[in-house]
Design a protein around this motif. Structure first.
Motif, short mmCIF file in Angstrom:
data_model
loop_
_atom_site.label_atom_id
_atom_site.label_comp_id
_atom_site.label_asym_id
_atom_site.label_seq_id
_atom_site.Cartn_x
_atom_site.Cartn_y
_atom_site.Cartn_z
N GLY A 192 -32.15 35.00 -16.16
CA GLY A 192 -31.16 35.72 -16.68
C GLY A 192 -29.85 35.03 -17.02
N THR A 193 -28.86 36.01 -17.01
CA THR A 193 -27.42 35.07 -16.93
C THR A 193 -27.25 34.32 -15.82
N LEU A 194 -27.38 34.65 -14.80
CA LEU A 194 -27.54 33.65 -13.60
C LEU A 194 -28.59 33.36 -12.92
N PRO A 195 -29.22 32.07 -13.11
CA PRO A 195 -30.28 31.57 -12.71
C PRO A 195 -30.24 31.16 -11.31
N LEU A 196 -30.89 31.72 -10.47
CA LEU A 196 -30.80 31.51 -9.02
C LEU A 196 -32.15 30.98 -8.45
N MET A 197 -32.14 30.06 -7.46
CA MET A 197 -33.35 29.51 -6.95
C MET A 197 -33.18 29.69 -5.50
N PHE A 198 -33.91 30.49 -4.71
CA PHE A 198 -33.73 30.60 -3.43
C PHE A 198 -34.89 30.01 -2.64
N ILE A 199 -34.62 28.80 -1.65
CA ILE A 199 -35.68 28.26 -0.84
C ILE A 199 -35.35 28.51 0.55
N ASN A 200 -36.50 29.36 1.16
CA ASN A 200 -36.24 29.90 2.39
C ASN A 200 -34.66 30.67 2.45
N LYS A 201 -33.94 30.18 3.33
CA LYS A 201 -32.70 31.34 3.24
C LYS A 201 -31.47 30.57 2.52
N SER A 202 -31.71 29.45 1.69
CA SER A 202 -30.63 28.90 1.04
C SER A 202 -30.95 29.38 -0.62
N THR A 203 -29.67 29.24 -1.15
CA THR A 203 -29.57 29.71 -2.41
C THR A 203 -28.80 28.64 -3.37
N ILE A 204 -29.45 28.34 -4.52
CA ILE A 204 -29.11 27.29 -5.22
C ILE A 204 -28.73 28.00 -6.63
N LEU A 205 -27.47 27.79 -7.12
CA LEU A 205 -26.87 28.36 -8.42
C LEU A 205 -27.37 27.36 -9.43
N MET A 206 -28.04 27.59 -10.41
CA MET A 206 -28.46 26.52 -11.35
C MET A 206 -27.63 26.26 -12.51
N LYS A 207 -27.17 25.55 -12.63
CA LYS A 207 -26.25 25.06 -14.13
C LYS A 207 -26.83 24.94 -15.33
N ARG A 208 -26.60 25.56 -16.32
CA ARG A 208 -27.20 25.53 -17.33
C ARG A 208 -26.25 24.92 -18.54
N LYS A 209 -26.84 23.78 -19.11
CA LYS A 209 -26.23 23.38 -20.33
C LYS A 209 -26.75 23.75 -21.43
N GLY A 210 -26.38 24.49 -22.35
CA GLY A 210 -26.90 25.23 -23.29
C GLY A 210 -27.74 26.30 -23.16
N PRO A 211 -28.76 26.45 -24.06
CA PRO A 211 -29.53 27.63 -23.98
C PRO A 211 -30.70 27.40 -22.51
N ALA A 212 -31.25 28.54 -22.02
CA ALA A 212 -32.26 28.44 -20.96
C ALA A 212 -33.32 27.61 -21.49
N LYS A 213 -33.64 26.83 -20.41
CA LYS A 213 -34.82 26.15 -20.70
C LYS A 213 -35.91 26.32 -19.48
N LEU A 214 -37.24 26.16 -19.77
CA LEU A 214 -38.16 26.05 -18.41
C LEU A 214 -38.20 25.20 -17.67
N TYR A 215 -37.25 24.02 -17.90
CA TYR A 215 -37.29 23.05 -16.94
C TYR A 215 -36.27 23.29 -15.70
N GLU A 216 -35.87 24.50 -15.91
CA GLU A 216 -34.94 24.82 -14.52
C GLU A 216 -36.27 25.42 -13.39
N ASN A 217 -37.45 25.47 -13.94
CA ASN A 217 -38.32 25.89 -12.88
C ASN A 217 -38.94 24.64 -12.33
N VAL A 218 -38.33 23.73 -12.52
CA VAL A 218 -38.74 22.55 -11.71
C VAL A 218 -38.10 22.48 -10.40
N ILE A 219 -38.90 22.12 -9.09
CA ILE A 219 -38.16 22.37 -8.05
C ILE A 219 -37.87 21.31 -7.12
N PRO A 220 -36.89 21.48 -6.38
CA PRO A 220 -36.33 19.99 -5.61
C PRO A 220 -37.75 19.51 -4.92
N THR A 221 -37.61 18.27 -4.86
CA THR A 221 -38.50 17.45 -3.80
C THR A 221 -38.40 17.61 -2.40
#
Lengths: 148, 351
Positions: free
Chosen positions: B46-75
């Protein structure tokens, strides 16, 4: 009427049929490159192998880019077209002219349409059937109308 | 591209799809699982893409329109057991790509099927159901549906996965399918479930006309489809003034709301409309077209005062008119999802 004119008009009719099918089923069941590829093949049957190789190689390599490099959307569209242009360049190297240049992206467009379809297998099969029917219809029309 | 694909590293994967309530359901399920001290990743969009990993929250920065690549997770996230992701695709193609190469879920939850994104998915609910069902890949083992329409469920059903429909004990309450789906899903994964009635009471308490300075209204600007808008309006009751914000990049939505108004899916007094195509819209619905600006919002406020009836704001939050109007009505921000963010919120920024 010349064979070229008939082939040209058949392309327009083919596109209209695909459009009607799209309106009916809500998605593109046949690649929009087919009504352009079929008259091309009818007029120059010797390029059929290049088109088939172009479609297969673009589909195969495109799938690798999709699955392993996560290309999708417009990025994938470019990849299919570039691969298709390179394959056509290699296969028809000795007879390159402006016709070949115009033809070169069509196998890539075919591969992309199949890739982006809601039902890939169905789109591939229906496109192949439509292609065969189009070429056959042209063959029959040319003989019935005795155009030269 | 840096990162890892969820299907490569997380064994249990759930895709939350459908029209309304995806974010709420994803967050609800995540909150419950994280509370049980299991390793879980959740991605909402949505307008504020967030990823929660256990109890941490990552606010994802978007450059331009939403892309599926934001579903790639940290290693470097360690061992996780569950992955809950909201399907952010709005076309058949992007929904399918999300399932096929990014998530590869074993379970897909379809919250409901409503008349949204009609330009991509089709102009009837049946067509939308057929489009969405075509995005469910062959690896999926279970599909849960919160949809109550049997015709729609028949379209969603396919031979290669188990298909379960989950019914709300209070079907007339908009959004009531969300906690019920969450409860069922958690139980299917061996958790203890949730207090559904507590959630239903919470929804009920929020779904009521609000009053500010003598003006009665409901902020449904996040309700982007006419099916949901009608459900909420029916629940709220009355014969309100409908205030609609249109968007140039959502012609299908304009068409769908026009259908709702012209076919009188709900009782209403009159329509105030702003944004692209508002003149045409107003003409066809005997409504009032106002400029997409703060001046237009002031005028709408005047009309609300004159008429003295409740106003239902809907269509979109993306327009100057609606933003100004909400500000004038004292509406601050949008409630993100049920409940609060996790206790140990560690807001990191990710490019």
């Amino acid at each position: 009427m010349s064979i070229q004119t008939l082939a040209y008009l058949s392309s327009v009719v083919g596109l209209v049929i695909i459009w009607m099918l799209y309106e009916r089923v809500g998605y593109r069941p046949i690649s929009i490159s087919v009504p352009l590829l079929a008259p091309y093949v009818y007029l120059r049957i010797e390029i059929l192998y290049a088109i088939i190789v172009g479609i297969l190689v673009s589909a195969l390599l495109g799938e690798i880019f999709y699955r392993y490099l996560l290309f999708y959307g417009l990025r994938q569209f470019f990849i299919y077209n570039i691969i298709s242009m390179l394959v056509i360049f290699i296969t028809l190297y000795t007879s390159i002219n402006e016709e070949v240049l115009l033809l070169s992206t069509l196998p890539g467009l075919f591969a992309y349409d199949v890739h982006s379809s809601r039902n890939r297998v169905r789109t591939a099969i229906l496109s192949a059937i439509f292609f065969t029917l189009h070429v056959t219809s042209l063959f029959i029309l040319v003989n019935i109308l005795r155009v030269v | 591209m840096k990162g890892e694909l969820p299907w490569r590293v997380i064994p249990n994967r759930i895709s939350i799809s459908g029209t309304r309530g995806k974010t709420s359901l994803a967050f609800l399920v995540y909150s419950e699982i994280v509370g049980k001290n299991k390793g879980v990743l959740c991605k909402i969009t949505g307008t504020l893409p967030l990823m929660f990993i256990n109890k941490s929250t990552i606010l994802m920065k978007r450059k331009g329109p939403a892309k599926l690549y934001e579903n790639v997770i940290p290693t470097n996230i360690g061992k996780l057991d569950y992955c809950i992701m909201e399907n952010q695709g709005i076309s058949v193609y992007t929904m399918k790509v999300f399932h096929e190469v990014f998530l590869r879920p074993q379970t897909v939850v379809l919250t409901n099927i409503r008349l949204d994104h009609v330009e991509n998915l089709g102009k009837t609910r049946e067509k939308i159901a057929s489009a969405i069902s075509s995005t469910i890949t062959k690896d999926v083992r279970l599909v849960l549906s919160g949809e109550t329409d049997e015709r729609i469920n028949q379209i969603l059903k396919k031979g290669y996965y188990e298909f379960d429909v989950v019914y709300s004990p209070k079907p007339e309450l908009p959004g009531s399918e969300i906690p019920v789906l969450g409860d069922y899903l958690l139980r299917r994964y061996g958790f203890s479930g949730i207090d559904v009635w507590m959630y239903l009471r919470k929804i009920e308490s929020e779904l009521r006309w609000k009053e500010t300075r003598g003006l009665v209204f409901y902020d449904g600007s996040k309700i982007n489809d006419p099916n949901s808008a009608s459900l909420v309006l029916r629940w709220l009751g009355g014969v309100p003034l409908i205030i609609l914000q249109l968007r140039r990049d959502r012609p299908g939505r304009t068409w769908a709301f026009l259908k709702m108004i012209r076919e009188r899916w709900v009782d209403y007094n009159s329509v105030i409309v702003s944004g692209d195509w508002s003149d045409m819209f107003a003409k066809k619905t005997n409504g009032i077209s106002l400029p997409d600006s703060c001046e237009g919002a002031s005028k709408a406020l005047e009309i609300m005062r004159e008429r003295g009836i409740p106003a239902f704001l809907t269509g979109s939050r993306g327009g100057k008119f609606i933003r100004c109007l909400l500000e004038m009505l004292g509406v601050k921000g949008i409630p993100l999802v049920y409940g609060e963010l996790p206790l140990e919120v560690n807001l990191k920024s990710r490019g």
